[in-house]
Design an enzyme around this catalytic site. Sequence first.
Site, PDB file in Angstrom:
ATOM      1  N   SER A   1       0.764  -1.359  -0.082  1.00  0.00           N
ATOM      2  CA  SER A   1       0.098  -0.034   0.103  1.00  0.00           C
ATOM      3  C   SER A   1       0.750   1.318   0.083  1.00  0.00           C
ATOM      4  O   SER A   1       0.323   2.145  -0.196  1.00  0.00           O
ATOM      5  CB  SER A   1      -0.984   0.155   1.116  1.00  0.00           C
ATOM      6  OG  SER A   1      -0.336   0.175   2.430  1.00  0.00           O
TER       7      SER A   1
ATOM      8  N   HIS B   1      -5.393  -3.830  -2.226  1.00  0.00           N
ATOM      9  CA  HIS B   1      -4.985  -3.006  -3.109  1.00  0.00           C
ATOM     10  C   HIS B   1      -4.947  -3.708  -4.414  1.00  0.00           C
ATOM     11  O   HIS B   1      -4.279  -2.971  -5.516  1.00  0.00           O
ATOM     12  CB  HIS B   1      -3.838  -2.077  -2.823  1.00  0.00           C
ATOM     13  CG  HIS B   1      -3.903  -1.528  -1.425  1.00  0.00           C
ATOM     14  ND1 HIS B   1      -4.547   0.046  -1.817  1.00  0.00           N
ATOM     15  CD2 HIS B   1      -3.641  -1.591  -0.213  1.00  0.00           C
ATOM     16  CE1 HIS B   1      -4.534   0.485  -0.546  1.00  0.00           C
ATOM     17  NE2 HIS B   1      -4.013  -0.335   0.377  1.00  0.00           N
TER      18      HIS B   1
ATOM     19  N   LYS C   1     -11.832  -0.035  -1.161  1.00  0.00           N
ATOM     20  CA  LYS C   1     -10.949   0.596  -2.243  1.00  0.00           C
ATOM     21  C   LYS C   1     -11.902   0.552  -3.568  1.00  0.00           C
ATOM     22  O   LYS C   1     -12.860   1.114  -3.983  1.00  0.00           O
ATOM     23  CB  LYS C   1      -9.619  -0.202  -2.278  1.00  0.00           C
ATOM     24  CG  LYS C   1      -8.544   0.408  -1.379  1.00  0.00           C
ATOM     25  CD  LYS C   1      -8.823  -0.119   0.219  1.00  0.00           C
ATOM     26  CE  LYS C   1      -7.650   0.010   0.797  1.00  0.00           C
ATOM     27  NZ  LYS C   1      -7.762  -0.467   2.249  1.00  0.00           N
TER      28      LYS C   1
END
Length: 396
Positions: free
Chosen positions: A185, A213, A244
Site C-alpha cells: 500500500s 489494493h 477501495k
Amino acid sequence: MDLFDKIKKAEYLQEARIAIDQGIYPFFLPLEETEGTEVIINGRRLIMLGSNNYLGLTTHPKVKEAAIKAIKEYGTSCTGSRFMNGTLKLHKELEEKLAEFLHKEAALVFSTGYQTNLGTISALIGKGDIAITDKEDHASIIDGCRLSQGEMRRFKHNDMEDLEKVLASCPDNAGKLVIVDGVFSMAGDIAPLPEIVKLCEKYGARLMVDDAHSIGVLGDHGRGTANHFGLEDKVDIIMGTFSKSFASLGGFIAGDEEVIFYIQHTARSFIFSASMSPANTAAALAALEVMQEEPERIDHLWKIANRMREGLKSLGFDIGNSCTPIIPIYIRDRWKTIYMWKELFDLGVYCNPVLPPGVPPNQSLLRTSYMATHTEEQIDRALEIFEKAGKKVGII
C-alpha cells in the site's frame, strides 16, 4: 506515574502541534464536497490524488442506487452480529458471488478490512503455530499476528532469500502461514507470488494474500494478484476490502469451504461485531457487477497510472519500485515532505504525506494513487503542479 504523562512527552504530538500552529498540518482535513477525482476543501477545488477509489465507483450511478435501494428495503443497520440477527440475504449473496469471482469454494464478509485480518489471522494462528510476514505488510496483519496465541516472524521486504531463511528456521511440527500484501500500500510494488508459492510448497507452509489494493486492479477483470500470476489454486486464502475498488466499507476472505467455516465460528472480530450495513453490502455487490461488466475501467486506470509514473520519473522524482496505480514520491526528510505536501495543496493537488511510524525513519514520502475516472487534462495539470512545487521545495 500518571498514565497520561506519556502524552506530554510524545515527540510526534509536539511536532503535530507545531504544524497546526504553522498552518501546515496535513491530516484530518474535512472534505466539503467530492466528485471522486476532485474535492473541495476550505472552499478550494483540488485534484484528488490521494484516494483508493481505483475504479472510480463511489460515484457510479449503479452503485449509488443499490445503496439507496438497500436502505429503503432493510433500513440503515442490521443492529446485530452475523451470529445473531445480523445476517441478511444480501450478505449471503455477496459471499457467494465473491467466491465465484475469485474461483474459491467459499467467502466470508466482515464489517471492515481491518477486522478481517485481525479475525482471520488470530483464528488460524494458535499455540505452536508461526505467522511469517513481510516487513512492509499492512498494520492489520501485524496486529492480527499479535492477537494470536502463536509466534510471528518477519522477512525483509520481497526478499526471497530471507523468506527461505525464516521458513527453514521454523520447526517441522509447527503450523506455518506466510502472509503478504498482493500490492503493497505504500511502495506500490507487487509481491513475487511465484517465488513465494515455491517456498511455501518446499517448507509445507500455507499462504494468505492480502489483496486490499489488488482486487479491481490486477488480474482478469480485477481478480487480484493470484489470478494475475495464474496461481489461484496455490493461494490458500485471499483477503480483500470493500473500501477501495468496491467503493464501500467492509472486508472479506475467500478460500476452501472448511477453512472459511472454521473462521466463521472462531474469528472474534467477526463473532462480536455488528454486521455490514445493508447499504455497504449492496454497494459492494453492485461494484462487483460493474467490475465484470466494464473491464475498460481497469484498462484506463493503468493508462492513467503509467502516464503519471513516467511523467514523475522524467521530472526527476524518486518513485521507488512502484509498478501499480500506487505511486510514492520519496522525500525522506519529515519536514520537507510536509512542506512539499503544503505546496502541492496550495497549487491544487491533494495527496497523502506518510511519516514515521507509518514508514521507517528517514523514509517519509508522499503517497499518490490514481483512478479510472481521472482525465488526461487532470494528469497534465497534476504534472505541471508537481514540477512547480518540486522545484520550489528543492526536491527536483
